[in-house]
Design an enzyme around this catalytic site. Sequence first.
Site, mmCIF file in Angstrom:
data_model
loop_
_atom_site.group_PDB
_atom_site.id
_atom_site.type_symbol
_atom_site.label_atom_id
_atom_site.label_comp_id
_atom_site.label_asym_id
_atom_site.label_seq_id
_atom_site.Cartn_x
_atom_site.Cartn_y
_atom_site.Cartn_z
ATOM 1 N N ILE A 161 14.110 -19.470 10.716
ATOM 2 C CA ILE A 161 13.222 -20.615 10.983
ATOM 3 C C ILE A 161 12.080 -20.192 11.900
ATOM 4 O O ILE A 161 10.917 -20.500 11.670
ATOM 5 C CB ILE A 161 14.025 -21.774 11.622
ATOM 6 C CG1 ILE A 161 14.981 -22.360 10.567
ATOM 7 C CG2 ILE A 161 13.101 -22.854 12.171
ATOM 8 C CD1 ILE A 161 15.905 -23.430 11.083
ATOM 9 N N GLU A 162 12.415 -19.414 12.939
ATOM 10 C CA GLU A 162 11.386 -19.085 13.931
ATOM 11 C C GLU A 162 10.342 -18.080 13.422
ATOM 12 O O GLU A 162 9.319 -17.873 14.059
ATOM 13 C CB GLU A 162 12.044 -18.597 15.224
ATOM 14 C CG GLU A 162 12.967 -17.433 15.030
ATOM 15 C CD GLU A 162 14.047 -17.340 16.110
ATOM 16 O OE1 GLU A 162 14.247 -18.321 16.831
ATOM 17 O OE2 GLU A 162 14.672 -16.286 16.204
ATOM 18 N N LYS A 236 13.761 -2.167 -12.371
ATOM 19 C CA LYS A 236 14.265 -3.543 -12.393
ATOM 20 C C LYS A 236 13.683 -4.340 -11.217
ATOM 21 O O LYS A 236 13.178 -5.463 -11.382
ATOM 22 C CB LYS A 236 15.795 -3.502 -12.320
ATOM 23 C CG LYS A 236 16.454 -4.847 -12.442
ATOM 24 C CD LYS A 236 17.967 -4.645 -12.513
ATOM 25 C CE LYS A 236 18.692 -5.946 -12.305
ATOM 26 N NZ LYS A 236 20.123 -5.747 -12.191
ATOM 27 N N CYS A 393 16.473 5.641 38.009
ATOM 28 C CA CYS A 393 16.294 4.314 38.587
ATOM 29 C C CYS A 393 17.574 3.878 39.332
ATOM 30 O O CYS A 393 17.858 4.425 40.385
ATOM 31 C CB CYS A 393 15.834 3.320 37.526
ATOM 32 S SG CYS A 393 14.881 1.988 38.269
ATOM 33 N N GLN A 397 19.379 5.524 42.720
ATOM 34 C CA GLN A 397 19.808 4.734 43.892
ATOM 35 C C GLN A 397 21.286 4.974 44.192
ATOM 36 O O GLN A 397 21.698 5.040 45.353
ATOM 37 C CB GLN A 397 19.529 3.246 43.642
ATOM 38 C CG GLN A 397 18.034 2.942 43.469
ATOM 39 C CD GLN A 397 17.730 1.492 43.090
ATOM 40 O OE1 GLN A 397 18.638 0.705 42.846
ATOM 41 N NE2 GLN A 397 16.452 1.150 43.020
ATOM 42 N N HIS A 520 11.123 5.896 35.317
ATOM 43 C CA HIS A 520 11.818 6.111 34.041
ATOM 44 C C HIS A 520 11.078 7.155 33.205
ATOM 45 O O HIS A 520 10.213 6.790 32.401
ATOM 46 C CB HIS A 520 11.863 4.799 33.250
ATOM 47 C CG HIS A 520 12.730 3.764 33.853
ATOM 48 N ND1 HIS A 520 14.026 3.539 33.442
ATOM 49 C CD2 HIS A 520 12.495 2.876 34.840
ATOM 50 C CE1 HIS A 520 14.545 2.548 34.155
ATOM 51 N NE2 HIS A 520 13.637 2.133 35.008
ATOM 52 N N GLU A 522 12.100 8.645 30.723
ATOM 53 C CA GLU A 522 12.477 8.535 29.303
ATOM 54 C C GLU A 522 11.463 7.736 28.485
ATOM 55 O O GLU A 522 11.422 7.862 27.264
ATOM 56 C CB GLU A 522 13.881 7.926 29.164
ATOM 57 C CG GLU A 522 14.027 6.445 29.475
ATOM 58 C CD GLU A 522 14.267 6.137 30.948
ATOM 59 O OE1 GLU A 522 13.928 6.976 31.804
ATOM 60 O OE2 GLU A 522 14.776 5.031 31.253
HETATM 61 N N1 GLN Z 1 18.357 -2.651 39.837
HETATM 62 C C1 GLN Z 1 17.535 -1.629 40.392
HETATM 63 C C2 GLN Z 1 16.236 -2.187 40.963
HETATM 64 O O1 GLN Z 1 15.834 -3.256 40.636
HETATM 65 C C3 GLN Z 1 17.255 -0.529 39.387
HETATM 66 C C4 GLN Z 1 16.505 -0.990 38.182
HETATM 67 C C5 GLN Z 1 16.604 -0.036 37.013
HETATM 68 O O2 GLN Z 1 17.510 0.773 36.926
HETATM 69 N N2 GLN Z 1 15.678 -0.161 36.082
HETATM 70 O O3 GLN Z 1 15.605 -1.534 41.749
#
Ligand code: GLN
Length: 548
Positions: A161-162, A236, A393, A397, A520, A522
């Site tokens: 639908i959307e 076909k 990320c 941490q 990131h 990647e």
């Molecule tokens: N949760 C963490 C932050 O906000 C890391 C975020 C993440 O891994 N993209 O800093």
Amino acid sequence: MRYIKGSTNSRMDTKYIFITGGVASSLGKGIISASLGKLLQARGFRITIQKFDPYINIDPGTLNPYEHGECYVTADGMETDLDLGHYERFTGIETTRDNSVTTGRIYQSVIERERRGDYLGKTIQVVPHITDEIKRRMLLNATKQPLDFVISEIGGTIGDIESQPFLEAIRELRWELGPQRAINVHLTYVPYLAAAGELKTKPTQTSVKQLQGLGIQPEILVLRTEHTLSDELRQKVAHFCNVDVAAVIQSQDLPSIYEVPVNMQQQGLDTILLNKLGIENCPKPELGPWCNFLSRRKSATKEIRIALVGKYDLQDAYKSIIESLAHAGTYNDRKVKAVFVNSEHITQDNIAEKLNGMAGVVICPGFGKRGIDGKIMAAAYTRTHNIPTFGICLGMQMMVIEFARNVLGYKDANSCEMDAKTPHNVIDLMEEQKSITQMGGTMRLGSYDCELVEGSKTWKAYDKDSLIKERHRHRYEFNNAYQEAFAAKGMKCVGINPAANLVEIVEIPSLRWYIGTQFHPEYSSTVLHPHPLFMSFVKACINGTTEA
Ligand code: GLN
């Protein structure tokens, strides 16, 4: 129209290719769009690929990865669908916020305009106001830069639908632009019924009829199949769907998504498309480096296993990391097998077993408490066993928290994301985030500069580049008050954002490869340009394995 490289090209009106899908979702529209983009780019055309998602969220940034896989981030800081990752990995062309549009964004623009009074008292309706805004977005990229082709992929399947306003917008644009400027490529599925021993075309016929009922006649059909389609079957389909038999292309399962462009080229997808748009005599696609990548990938049969320690038990959640490892593997002549290790199931007793045989470990990004203890245990294990480790990320941490707890002796060290009151907030909420109350699109997003410390492992990995730019998606950050304490015990901050003095990279130089990035990497690894950090990480993983 005759195409002459470098001359007619610049005078050619932009052509619009709409990629729709029917029968089922997950047929690989994103890969077909990226492959077509690659083939046109390889002929020297200027292209862009954009995605229209019919869901109502403004962007996928607030979506749980279980709903929609990884959230990809563009250099200009838009949180987008993971298909944009495929577009960039295939073409090497950066996408922007104009390449990712949802129903939510469409309605948001229209409603903002209505509130401003722009519609002068008119009743606001799906047709024409929503469809006009969709059309405006479909044409927008070509108003900002010279483009020969704009490929628009429509998410979902045509029966949804959307999806209807998007299909209506395509119908109108095809009419307004004419058949030489707008074309529809429809992707469907041909199921194999094992009991009957037959491939079935009826779902495809029904799907095309549905599209025709909406006023769209597809010019090209791409049939997704697990078995080779006979000429008879293609005839076909052509017969029932008003499509030339040569324009019935099959997309059979291949060992790698990167083989799809070549496979599509062999079947003439790009040639047929160019003919239908009236473009003649254009150069053959130059796919040399792409084919070199493929043959190198094929001959890289020696396998190394790299663990992905994360909490999302589905492949798509870590799509770009898996692809970046695969690129780096190929250029290091190895087949990288990414092994998912669920961080929620890691304990002190089983960690050695879980990471047994892994040449390296990636500690994955993420949000929230769930599964972080396992990530911290993995960081401790790899640090104390000198196993190459890449924290991305949240992963970075967790490396920092582990070091604070087990080396600096701050037993209660934590991130404020997990424990807002911790006395040792080695990871803290960024200053600019403290006043933010809205969740959507408010993280530190997109590309920022990072200055590297000369002589560091990371600096060497980046080929001694001192200033790099990488993409971000986070709210929390290394707490600078602890920099010296960490450095004194061997974990160094080796990448700093010069404008805000934010720590972007930590490393332990005394270990073989123990690097965490707040950004990131990647998101920016492509087939022809593997990311230097992934290259260096995979190299370190290989050097540590004892191969026969
Ligand atoms: N949760 C963490 C932050 O906000 C890391 C975020 C993440 O891994 N993209 O800093």
